[in-house]
Design an enzyme around this catalytic site. Structure first.
Site, mmCIF file in Angstrom:
data_model
loop_
_atom_site.group_PDB
_atom_site.id
_atom_site.type_symbol
_atom_site.label_atom_id
_atom_site.label_comp_id
_atom_site.label_asym_id
_atom_site.label_seq_id
_atom_site.Cartn_x
_atom_site.Cartn_y
_atom_site.Cartn_z
ATOM 1 N N HIS A 75 71.251 26.208 -50.395
ATOM 2 C CA HIS A 75 71.742 24.952 -49.814
ATOM 3 C C HIS A 75 73.268 24.865 -49.842
ATOM 4 O O HIS A 75 73.834 23.804 -50.116
ATOM 5 C CB HIS A 75 71.130 23.766 -50.564
ATOM 6 C CG HIS A 75 70.943 22.536 -49.730
ATOM 7 N ND1 HIS A 75 71.992 21.688 -49.422
ATOM 8 C CD2 HIS A 75 69.850 22.011 -49.145
ATOM 9 C CE1 HIS A 75 71.536 20.670 -48.700
ATOM 10 N NE2 HIS A 75 70.234 20.847 -48.511
ATOM 11 N N GLU B 24 69.934 26.441 -43.657
ATOM 12 C CA GLU B 24 68.847 26.639 -44.608
ATOM 13 C C GLU B 24 67.723 27.465 -43.978
ATOM 14 O O GLU B 24 66.751 26.924 -43.457
ATOM 15 C CB GLU B 24 68.328 25.284 -45.079
ATOM 16 C CG GLU B 24 69.401 24.397 -45.690
ATOM 17 C CD GLU B 24 68.965 22.941 -45.800
ATOM 18 O OE1 GLU B 24 67.891 22.677 -46.398
ATOM 19 O OE2 GLU B 24 69.677 22.062 -45.280
ATOM 20 N N HIS C 142 62.724 19.038 -51.500
ATOM 21 C CA HIS C 142 63.294 20.235 -52.133
ATOM 22 C C HIS C 142 62.663 20.564 -53.491
ATOM 23 O O HIS C 142 63.366 20.915 -54.450
ATOM 24 C CB HIS C 142 64.805 20.081 -52.276
ATOM 25 C CG HIS C 142 65.551 20.102 -50.977
ATOM 26 N ND1 HIS C 142 65.064 20.730 -49.849
ATOM 27 C CD2 HIS C 142 66.762 19.545 -50.615
ATOM 28 C CE1 HIS C 142 65.947 20.588 -48.862
ATOM 29 N NE2 HIS C 142 66.965 19.869 -49.296
ATOM 30 N N ARG D 76 61.050 18.612 -46.821
ATOM 31 C CA ARG D 76 60.284 17.426 -47.202
ATOM 32 C C ARG D 76 58.782 17.661 -47.023
ATOM 33 O O ARG D 76 58.348 18.069 -45.953
ATOM 34 C CB ARG D 76 60.727 16.228 -46.359
ATOM 35 C CG ARG D 76 62.155 15.792 -46.631
ATOM 36 C CD ARG D 76 62.618 14.677 -45.688
ATOM 37 N NE ARG D 76 63.934 14.192 -46.088
ATOM 38 C CZ ARG D 76 65.085 14.724 -45.682
ATOM 39 N NH1 ARG D 76 65.071 15.767 -44.846
ATOM 40 N NH2 ARG D 76 66.240 14.228 -46.093
#
Length: 348
Positions: free
Chosen positions: A179, A313, A105, A80
């Site tokens: 992801h 991630e 993203h 973010r």
């Protein structure tokens, strides 16, 4: 050792390619050239049974929306971006605000929606496919033409390696990741409550009420975020600690690696016996335990529900765009972005 390439039926008038890498041990990795989305990783359990250990939609059309970003390549900036804006050399850039006032993203034109060119090749003990894409100057509000290569490699030791390489003609932020939602039980037959995880990290970044990193590092000691010794994920699936509560009774946090261990993450499902270790040159990772995953979507096995998978991630953090005590994710024109993550599957 083989590489198979098929096509989907037309989706929005376009046929996507389905690529499957299979090694001599029977392990296979399947992905789409749309979004570089990994749809299947088949690995054996302790009895030799091959099952899928990532979440995937039953119908490929669902990836057009893909609210949970299942299996996709994420970028230009994973995570973010606060206020969907940042400064480079005193110039302010406004990017897509696709999550409230923030950018998540890479925004609406993120790499998860790109149709990648593919080039398969093979070495003596490794299957490889290079995915290539150009993100154009101004796309999503980001500066610079960004030429990106992501290489998926499968070797004979049941290792999936992902190499990320990128170059730009203007200064621009970049941090790429994958992801995939891992569930080592196989075919998503159980939630991840009983998955054990160990992480080479003593600090994580605090989140605020909007899941934006504050820039403050918190010590894991004495909290449900201390994974320096292996512990069950379910220990944090509650509201006892305020950081778990903010994330929806789980984890959606960036852990800073100490890089004291050869492998930075280790995951195990005791019942199946499957293990997954992760080695990377990234400075940290976001662990997301699907606390806010949209429920009721049809998967290849079952339907989506809370805690059905864990995302690992590996990436830099966009918090560095506003808090300069973290490694910068801004890339200069003459530099080459080069990152690698190795996922090793085994039995333990």
């Amino acid at each position: 050792m083989k590489i198979d390439i098929e096509e989907t039926k037309p989706i929005n008038g376009v046929k996507w390619k389905i690529v499957t890498l299979t090694n001599n041990q029977g392990m296979s990795v399947t992905f789409l050239n749309f979004g570089g989305i990994i749809t299947k990783i088949l690995v054996p359990d302790k009895n030799g049974k091959l099952e899928n250990v990532v979440l995937a939609y039953k119908n490929e059309e669902q990836y057009l929306t893909n609210p949970g970003y299942l299996g996709a390549i994420i970028g230009r900036v994973a995570g973010r971006i606060q206020g969907a804006s940042f400064k480079i050399d005193d110039k302010t850039f406004k990017v897509d605000d696709n999550e409230g006032i923030h950018c998540l993203h890479g925004g609406t034109s993120g790499l998860n929606n790109a149709l990648w060119e593919i080039e398969p090749y093979q070495s003596f003990n490794e299957l490889c496919v290079k995915l290539s894409h150009r993100s154009k100057d101004g796309e999503g509000g980001f500066p610079g033409n960004l030429d990106i290569e992501v290489i998926y490699k499968l070797n004979t030791r049941n290792q999936l390696t992902i190499d990320y390489i990128a170059s730009t003609d203007k200064k621009t932020p970049i941090t790429l990741t994958n992801h995939s939602y891992f569930n080592l039980s196989g075919n998503a037959k159980r939630t991840i409550h009983d998955h054990e995880i160990a992480v080479d990290s003593k600090e994580f970044i605090e989140l605020d009420e909007e899941l934006i990193p504050t820039g403050k590092l918190l010590d894991v000691s004495g909290t449900t975020f201390d994974f320096r010794n292996s512990r069950l994920l379910q220990k944090g699936f509650n509201n006892d600690f305020y950081q778990n509560r903010l994330a929806g009774s789980g984890y959606d946090h960036y852990f800073v690696f100490e890089h004291k261990q050869e492998e930075q993450i280790w995951l195990k499902d005791k019942e199946s016996g499957r293990t997954l270790s992760v080695k990377t040159n990234q400075p940290g990772f976001v662990m997301y335990t699907s606390n806010n995953l949209e429920e009721g979507l049809e998967l290849t096995e079952g339907i989506t529900e809370k805690y059905l998978g864990v995302c690992l991630e590996t990436q830099g953090t966009p918090v560095s765009l506003h808090h300069h005590n973290f490694p910068s994710i801004v890339q200069n024109e003459n530099d080459v972005y080069k990152k690698q993550t190795i996922f090793t599957f085994g039995i333990g």
